[in-house]
Design a protein around this motif. Structure first.
Motif, PDB file in Angstrom:
ATOM      1  N   THR A   5       0.844  -1.181   0.000  1.00 16.76           N
ATOM      2  CA  THR A   5       0.000   0.000   0.000  1.00 16.76           C
ATOM      3  C   THR A   5       0.876   1.225   0.000  1.00 16.76           C
ATOM      4  O   THR A   5       2.068   1.167   0.246  1.00 16.76           O
ATOM      5  CB  THR A   5      -0.884   0.030   1.267  1.00 16.76           C
ATOM      6  N   GLY A   6       0.278   2.358  -0.265  1.00 17.69           N
ATOM      7  CA  GLY A   6       1.004   3.615  -0.203  1.00 17.69           C
ATOM      8  C   GLY A   6       2.195   3.624  -1.134  1.00 17.69           C
ATOM      9  O   GLY A   6       2.067   3.381  -2.318  1.00 17.69           O
ATOM     10  N   ALA A   7       3.361   3.928  -0.592  1.00 18.21           N
ATOM     11  CA  ALA A   7       4.580   4.012  -1.389  1.00 18.21           C
ATOM     12  C   ALA A   7       5.048   2.647  -1.866  1.00 18.21           C
ATOM     13  O   ALA A   7       5.974   2.543  -2.641  1.00 18.21           O
ATOM     14  CB  ALA A   7       5.687   4.665  -0.562  1.00 18.21           C
ATOM     15  N   TYR A   8       4.391   1.602  -1.413  1.00 19.60           N
ATOM     16  CA  TYR A   8       4.843   0.257  -1.754  1.00 19.60           C
ATOM     17  C   TYR A   8       3.891  -0.465  -2.692  1.00 19.60           C
ATOM     18  O   TYR A   8       3.698  -1.645  -2.604  1.00 19.60           O
ATOM     19  CB  TYR A   8       5.077  -0.551  -0.465  1.00 19.60           C
ATOM     20  N   CYS A  37      13.554   8.168   4.021  1.00 22.61           N
ATOM     21  CA  CYS A  37      13.187   9.082   5.109  1.00 22.61           C
ATOM     22  C   CYS A  37      12.457   8.280   6.193  1.00 22.61           C
ATOM     23  O   CYS A  37      12.008   7.160   5.948  1.00 22.61           O
ATOM     24  CB  CYS A  37      12.313  10.219   4.586  1.00 22.61           C
ATOM     25  N   PRO A  38      12.332   8.843   7.386  1.00 23.28           N
ATOM     26  CA  PRO A  38      11.659   8.127   8.472  1.00 23.28           C
ATOM     27  C   PRO A  38      10.219   7.720   8.135  1.00 23.28           C
ATOM     28  O   PRO A  38       9.787   6.629   8.510  1.00 23.28           O
ATOM     29  CB  PRO A  38      11.701   9.124   9.635  1.00 23.28           C
ATOM     30  N   ALA A  39       9.482   8.556   7.435  1.00 27.69           N
ATOM     31  CA  ALA A  39       8.096   8.220   7.105  1.00 27.69           C
ATOM     32  C   ALA A  39       8.030   6.982   6.213  1.00 27.69           C
ATOM     33  O   ALA A  39       7.157   6.123   6.393  1.00 27.69           O
ATOM     34  CB  ALA A  39       7.414   9.401   6.414  1.00 27.69           C
ATOM     35  N   ARG A  40       8.938   6.870   5.263  1.00 30.56           N
ATOM     36  CA  ARG A  40       8.945   5.704   4.369  1.00 30.56           C
ATOM     37  C   ARG A  40       9.358   4.443   5.134  1.00 30.56           C
ATOM     38  O   ARG A  40       8.859   3.363   4.862  1.00 30.56           O
ATOM     39  CB  ARG A  40       9.884   5.945   3.181  1.00 30.56           C
ATOM     40  N   LEU A  41      10.287   4.579   6.086  1.00 34.32           N
ATOM     41  CA  LEU A  41      10.649   3.428   6.912  1.00 34.32           C
ATOM     42  C   LEU A  41       9.447   2.990   7.744  1.00 34.32           C
ATOM     43  O   LEU A  41       9.146   1.803   7.831  1.00 34.32           O
ATOM     44  CB  LEU A  41      11.842   3.746   7.824  1.00 34.32           C
ATOM     45  N   ALA A  42       8.734   3.945   8.337  1.00 29.25           N
ATOM     46  CA  ALA A  42       7.553   3.617   9.132  1.00 29.25           C
ATOM     47  C   ALA A  42       6.512   2.903   8.262  1.00 29.25           C
ATOM     48  O   ALA A  42       5.911   1.922   8.697  1.00 29.25           O
ATOM     49  CB  ALA A  42       6.972   4.884   9.759  1.00 29.25           C
ATOM     50  N   GLU A  43       6.314   3.364   7.036  1.00 32.44           N
ATOM     51  CA  GLU A  43       5.387   2.691   6.110  1.00 32.44           C
ATOM     52  C   GLU A  43       5.834   1.255   5.860  1.00 32.44           C
ATOM     53  O   GLU A  43       5.014   0.339   5.857  1.00 32.44           O
ATOM     54  CB  GLU A  43       5.336   3.422   4.768  1.00 32.44           C
ATOM     55  N   TRP A  44       7.144   1.069   5.644  1.00 35.58           N
ATOM     56  CA  TRP A  44       7.647  -0.274   5.379  1.00 35.58           C
ATOM     57  C   TRP A  44       7.471  -1.185   6.595  1.00 35.58           C
ATOM     58  O   TRP A  44       7.121  -2.356   6.450  1.00 35.58           O
ATOM     59  CB  TRP A  44       9.119  -0.244   4.946  1.00 35.58           C
ATOM     60  N   LEU A  45       7.704  -0.657   7.792  1.00 40.50           N
ATOM     61  CA  LEU A  45       7.561  -1.461   9.003  1.00 40.50           C
ATOM     62  C   LEU A  45       6.143  -2.020   9.133  1.00 40.50           C
ATOM     63  O   LEU A  45       5.951  -3.156   9.554  1.00 40.50           O
ATOM     64  CB  LEU A  45       7.921  -0.638  10.244  1.00 40.50           C
ATOM     65  N   ALA A  59       8.866   7.436  17.298  1.00 40.79           N
ATOM     66  CA  ALA A  59      10.306   7.471  17.571  1.00 40.79           C
ATOM     67  C   ALA A  59      11.155   7.259  16.311  1.00 40.79           C
ATOM     68  O   ALA A  59      12.367   7.470  16.350  1.00 40.79           O
ATOM     69  CB  ALA A  59      10.667   6.412  18.613  1.00 40.79           C
ATOM     70  N   VAL A  60      10.549   6.852  15.204  1.00 38.71           N
ATOM     71  CA  VAL A  60      11.314   6.588  13.976  1.00 38.71           C
ATOM     72  C   VAL A  60      11.933   7.900  13.496  1.00 38.71           C
ATOM     73  O   VAL A  60      11.237   8.893  13.293  1.00 38.71           O
ATOM     74  CB  VAL A  60      10.413   5.981  12.875  1.00 38.71           C
ATOM     75  N   ASP A  61      13.267   7.888  13.346  1.00 40.47           N
ATOM     76  CA  ASP A  61      13.975   9.085  12.882  1.00 40.47           C
ATOM     77  C   ASP A  61      15.087   8.674  11.919  1.00 40.47           C
ATOM     78  O   ASP A  61      15.170   7.519  11.514  1.00 40.47           O
ATOM     79  CB  ASP A  61      14.519   9.889  14.064  1.00 40.47           C
ATOM     80  N   GLU A  62      15.931   9.610  11.556  1.00 45.64           N
ATOM     81  CA  GLU A  62      17.006   9.352  10.586  1.00 45.64           C
ATOM     82  C   GLU A  62      17.984   8.278  11.074  1.00 45.64           C
ATOM     83  O   GLU A  62      18.560   7.554  10.264  1.00 45.64           O
ATOM     84  CB  GLU A  62      17.765  10.642  10.254  1.00 45.64           C
ATOM     85  N   THR A  63      18.196   8.175  12.383  1.00 38.79           N
ATOM     86  CA  THR A  63      19.113   7.132  12.872  1.00 38.79           C
ATOM     87  C   THR A  63      18.525   5.749  12.621  1.00 38.79           C
ATOM     88  O   THR A  63      19.258   4.816  12.303  1.00 38.79           O
ATOM     89  CB  THR A  63      19.434   7.304  14.377  1.00 38.79           C
ATOM     90  N   TRP A  64      17.214   5.618  12.739  1.00 39.32           N
ATOM     91  CA  TRP A  64      16.565   4.350  12.415  1.00 39.32           C
ATOM     92  C   TRP A  64      16.785   4.016  10.940  1.00 39.32           C
ATOM     93  O   TRP A  64      17.097   2.882  10.597  1.00 39.32           O
ATOM     94  CB  TRP A  64      15.063   4.419  12.687  1.00 39.32           C
ATOM     95  N   VAL A  65      16.591   5.002  10.088  1.00 33.76           N
ATOM     96  CA  VAL A  65      16.773   4.796   8.644  1.00 33.76           C
ATOM     97  C   VAL A  65      18.193   4.303   8.370  1.00 33.76           C
ATOM     98  O   VAL A  65      18.394   3.321   7.653  1.00 33.76           O
ATOM     99  CB  VAL A  65      16.467   6.087   7.845  1.00 33.76           C
ATOM    100  N   ALA A  66      19.181   4.960   8.959  1.00 30.03           N
ATOM    101  CA  ALA A  66      20.578   4.560   8.738  1.00 30.03           C
ATOM    102  C   ALA A  66      20.832   3.141   9.245  1.00 30.03           C
ATOM    103  O   ALA A  66      21.520   2.349   8.575  1.00 30.03           O
ATOM    104  CB  ALA A  66      21.513   5.550   9.443  1.00 30.03           C
TER     105      ALA A  66
END
Length: 196
Positions: A5-8, A37-45, A59-66
């Motif tokens: 869904t969404g970006a996926y 970006c954090p929003a795309r990681l949250a979508e993937w999760l 809490a998802v931020d750039e460090t999570w993405v990295a």
């Protein structure tokens, strides 16, 4: 194939969450980075079902993405080594270190209509979610039956990994609808062009 869904919207079902993480990288058929970006990681999760829909991911931020991108690179190197017979010791160390952590706690709760639904015991931390993906990679690599089904897509511009669970184990593409269709169209064009 499972549709996301969404970006996926182009998401496919590789058969394991660790392979789904690898598919978010620029090595996919369209060459795009899906964890930018954090929003795309949250979508993937959520799309990967690591966290149930509706779970707050503030809490998802750039460090999570990295950190997820680092794990993705390690899993990708490990799977490539598995396919080629090579070794990827540094990637193995990374995956093992992350897999040693505790995954998020789960519980069953009553949802709408009284059916039991999955919920996390507490807000998930980055390390817990990384542990869940890393454990999935360890499970895949140490299970001889699953490991034997590991494949890389034969599509021209695609490097996606997937588990071949087809009858006869003769699947060639990550997605018959995308890469398989491209190959069939290209084959048809070659045949038409060859006819005088």
């Amino acid at each position: 194939m499972a549709a996301g869904t969404g970006a996926y919207d182009r998401r496919f079902d590789p058969g394991r969450v660790c392979l789904d993480l690898v598919a978010t990288g620029a090595g996919a058929s369209d060459g795009s980075e899906r964890l930018d970006c954090p929003a795309r990681l949250a979508e993937w999760l959520v799309a990967s079902r690591l966290v149930p829909r509706g779970t707050p991911l503030v809490a998802v931020d750039e460090t999570w993405v990295a950190r997820f991108r680092q794990l993705r690179a390690g899993v990708d190197r490990l799977m490539a080594a598995q396919l080629t017979g090579g070794s990827a010791d540094k990637a193995l160390e990374l995956v093992n270190a992350l897999a040693a952590g505790a995954p998020p706690g789960l519980r069953a709760v009553r949802g709408q209509g009284g059916a039991l639904v999955r919920e996390l015991s507490a807000a998930p931390g980055c390390g817990e979610l990384l542990a869940a993906v890393a454990r999935d990679a360890v499970d895949l690599l140490t299970d001889p039956v699953a490991r034997a089904g590991l494949r890389r897509c034969e599509g021209d511009a695609c490097r996606r990994l997937y588990l071949d669970t087809s009858r006869g184990r003769r699947r060639r593409w990550c997605s018959s609808e995308v890469c398989g269709n491209r190959e069939r169209v290209a084959r048809h064009r070659r045949r038409v062009k060859a006819v005088p």
